[in-house]
Scaffold this active site. Structure first.
Site, mmCIF file in Angstrom:
data_model
loop_
_atom_site.group_PDB
_atom_site.id
_atom_site.type_symbol
_atom_site.label_atom_id
_atom_site.label_comp_id
_atom_site.label_asym_id
_atom_site.label_seq_id
_atom_site.Cartn_x
_atom_site.Cartn_y
_atom_site.Cartn_z
ATOM 1 N N GLY A 118 0.745 -1.187 -0.072
ATOM 2 C CA GLY A 118 -0.041 -0.076 0.082
ATOM 3 C C GLY A 118 1.032 1.213 -0.181
ATOM 4 C CB ILE A 131 -4.839 -8.202 8.915
ATOM 5 C CG1 ILE A 131 -5.790 -7.200 8.221
ATOM 6 C CG2 ILE A 131 -3.581 -7.568 8.753
ATOM 7 C CD1 ILE A 131 -6.017 -5.788 8.481
ATOM 8 C CB ALA A 134 -6.896 -0.142 6.117
ATOM 9 C CE1 TYR A 135 -13.264 -2.990 0.714
ATOM 10 C CE2 TYR A 135 -13.944 -0.586 1.091
ATOM 11 C CZ TYR A 135 -13.924 -1.748 0.322
ATOM 12 O OH TYR A 135 -14.841 -1.545 -0.448
ATOM 13 C CG ASP A 137 -9.559 12.980 7.623
ATOM 14 O OD1 ASP A 137 -9.434 11.560 7.328
ATOM 15 O OD2 ASP A 137 -9.845 13.784 6.949
ATOM 16 C CE1 TYR A 185 -10.907 3.812 5.108
ATOM 17 C CE2 TYR A 185 -11.426 5.838 5.441
ATOM 18 C CZ TYR A 185 -10.551 5.012 5.344
ATOM 19 O OH TYR A 185 -9.299 5.206 5.676
ATOM 20 C CD1 TRP A 217 -7.969 14.762 3.896
ATOM 21 C CD2 TRP A 217 -7.335 16.751 2.589
ATOM 22 N NE1 TRP A 217 -8.969 15.722 3.982
ATOM 23 C CE2 TRP A 217 -8.523 16.817 3.229
ATOM 24 C CE3 TRP A 217 -6.795 17.626 1.898
ATOM 25 C CZ2 TRP A 217 -9.594 17.896 2.839
ATOM 26 C CZ3 TRP A 217 -7.593 18.748 1.841
ATOM 27 C CH2 TRP A 217 -8.826 19.106 2.289
HETATM 28 P P1 NDP Z 1 -3.718 1.631 0.492
HETATM 29 O O1 NDP Z 1 -4.937 1.479 0.153
HETATM 30 O O2 NDP Z 1 -2.655 2.236 -0.217
HETATM 31 O O3 NDP Z 1 -2.863 0.216 1.379
HETATM 32 C C1 NDP Z 1 -3.907 -0.611 2.069
HETATM 33 C C2 NDP Z 1 -3.068 -1.968 1.982
HETATM 34 O O4 NDP Z 1 -3.803 -2.877 2.695
HETATM 35 C C3 NDP Z 1 -2.976 -2.480 0.486
HETATM 36 O O5 NDP Z 1 -1.789 -2.731 0.246
HETATM 37 C C4 NDP Z 1 -3.739 -3.821 0.807
HETATM 38 O O6 NDP Z 1 -3.420 -4.783 -0.038
HETATM 39 C C5 NDP Z 1 -3.687 -3.955 2.072
HETATM 40 N N1 NDP Z 1 -4.706 -5.172 2.630
HETATM 41 C C6 NDP Z 1 -5.976 -4.864 2.195
HETATM 42 N N2 NDP Z 1 -6.606 -6.018 2.809
HETATM 43 C C7 NDP Z 1 -5.699 -6.602 3.761
HETATM 44 C C8 NDP Z 1 -5.722 -7.705 4.307
HETATM 45 N N3 NDP Z 1 -6.949 -8.363 4.571
HETATM 46 N N4 NDP Z 1 -4.563 -8.146 4.971
HETATM 47 C C9 NDP Z 1 -3.567 -7.601 4.662
HETATM 48 N N5 NDP Z 1 -3.349 -6.477 3.851
HETATM 49 C C10 NDP Z 1 -4.442 -5.922 3.361
HETATM 50 O O7 NDP Z 1 -3.796 2.669 1.847
HETATM 51 P P2 NDP Z 1 -2.846 3.916 2.568
HETATM 52 O O8 NDP Z 1 -1.523 3.185 2.549
HETATM 53 O O9 NDP Z 1 -3.093 4.952 1.978
HETATM 54 O O10 NDP Z 1 -3.453 3.969 4.018
HETATM 55 C C11 NDP Z 1 -2.762 3.407 5.236
HETATM 56 C C12 NDP Z 1 -3.656 3.507 6.223
HETATM 57 O O11 NDP Z 1 -3.870 4.984 6.541
HETATM 58 C C13 NDP Z 1 -4.841 2.929 6.417
HETATM 59 O O12 NDP Z 1 -5.210 2.586 7.643
HETATM 60 C C14 NDP Z 1 -5.905 3.955 5.735
HETATM 61 O O13 NDP Z 1 -7.328 3.846 6.571
HETATM 62 C C15 NDP Z 1 -5.397 5.207 6.902
HETATM 63 N N6 NDP Z 1 -5.651 6.375 6.012
HETATM 64 C C16 NDP Z 1 -5.195 6.750 4.726
HETATM 65 C C17 NDP Z 1 -5.669 7.951 4.094
HETATM 66 C C18 NDP Z 1 -5.645 8.363 2.776
HETATM 67 O O14 NDP Z 1 -5.714 9.303 2.200
HETATM 68 N N7 NDP Z 1 -5.075 7.193 1.920
HETATM 69 C C19 NDP Z 1 -6.390 9.070 5.126
HETATM 70 C C20 NDP Z 1 -6.497 8.422 6.471
HETATM 71 C C21 NDP Z 1 -6.188 7.309 6.900
HETATM 72 P P3 NDP Z 1 -3.896 -5.310 -1.475
HETATM 73 O O15 NDP Z 1 -4.042 -3.987 -2.521
HETATM 74 O O16 NDP Z 1 -3.351 -6.557 -1.792
HETATM 75 O O17 NDP Z 1 -5.384 -5.493 -1.195
#
Ligand code: NDP
Length: 288
Positions: free
Chosen positions: A10, A38, A61-62, A103, A126, A151
């Protein structure tokens, strides 16, 4: 010291990987979703047994905010059950957990920056699942840091910055919402903060208890329109920009109108300096 990172493919997972070279004292273990799912407790237990991490950063995360409205069960499974599983295995292995939240747990009706003690009231699936994930962790394992951020963008993965750059090169004009206010967060700055927490003498002093919820974003505030304008300026992309109200850009999931986070707690507890959002955006742009 072993630090295990979930969700390695991610955006934040990749941002953490980009700075590990600066931390020779830490053995990082990066697991993507096929190596560590997870939602599968047995899988989590096996990986923790193998690597025995001192810290776990749960970036998994989703994150599909709008899609969550039509597949809530999947969002619940990953953001609630997944978070609970990780807390469970952290507890069984005495591993300190750093979990990322959002947020979007707030309704956005505030007029001043949200503190960690403000009452959450998420509007969409979400946000609800992320809040319930926080609660599941709090009820399972005390040694946790929950970092709420907003963001997030970077040179990695898909994000608002990349979308604006792409649209900017495809279109002659762009309409962007100008009545939602928040703060961009450069994923690499967030990654650095997570490492600073892990290495902090305060975290590693068994007598101090600094566990709990912390806010982190870059400094300052802006609208999505301001954010987009700055992205285009820094990338020398010229086109007609129009600010529009939220009503003119309907989305399946409601966004908070205001989601600026108060960072007093993280700066005073860990002495962490925070860069202004424009400064970090410039830094990121130079790497594109
Ligand atoms: P991404 O969507 O880029 O990455 C999330 C990762 O989680 C993906 O690589 C995905 O893998 C993985 N994932 C999904 N399901 C599972 C699972 N069951 N087991 C293991 N891995 C899994 O998100 P970000 O890196 O941007 O976000 C990181 C964190 O920050 C998250 O908790 C998000 O809620 C939080 N956040 C993000 C914001 C944003 O703007 N992006 C804002 C505020 C908070 P795969 O693709 O292979 O499914």
């Amino acid at each position: 010291m072993v630090v295990l990172v979930t969700g390695a493919k991610g955006q934040l997972g990749q941002a953490i990987q980009s700075i590990v070279g600066n931390q020779p004292s830490i053995d990082f273990v990066f697991c993507n979703s096929s190596e560590l799912d997870i939602t599968n407790l047995v899988n989590c237990e096996a990986i923790f047994k193998q690597y025995k991490p001192n810290f776990c950063i749960n970036t998994a995360a989703y994150t599909a905010v709008d899609k969550a409205e039509i597949e809530p069960e999947k969002a619940k499974l990953i953001n609630i059950i997944g978070a609970k599983n990780i807390a469970e295995v952290c507890k069984n292995n005495n591993t300190i957990l750093l979990h990322i939240s959002t947020d979007f747990i707030f309704d956005g009706n505030s007029k001043k920056p949200y503190t960690e003690t403000d009452i959450p009231n998420p509007s969409g699936v979400y946000g609800k699942t992320k809040l319930d994930g926080e609660i599941a962790i709090q009820n399972t394992w005390g040694k946790h840091f929950i970092i709420r951020t907003s963001w997030v963008y970077s040179q990695f993965g898909n994000n608002f910055m990349k979308t604006i750059i792409r649209l900017g090169s495809e279109k002659d004009s762009l309409s962007v919402v100008n009545d939602q206010i928040g703060t961009p967060t450069y994923a690499v700055d967030l990654a650095e903060v997570l490492i600073q927490i892990i290495l902090s003498p305060i975290t590693n002093n068994t007598l101090s208890n600094t566990f709990g919820i912390y806010n982190f974003s870059n400094e300052g505030k802006c609208s999505w329109f301001d954010f987009a304008s700055e992205i285009l300026t820094l990338n020398n992309i010229k086109l007609n920009m129009k600010g529009i109200p939220t009503e003119d850009y309907p989305t399946p999931a409601k966004r908070p109108k205001y989601s600026v986070l108060d960072k007093t707690k993280i700066t005073t507890t860990f002495g962490i300096p925070i860069k202004k959002w424009k400064e970090s955006l410039k830094e990121c742009t130079q790497l594109l």
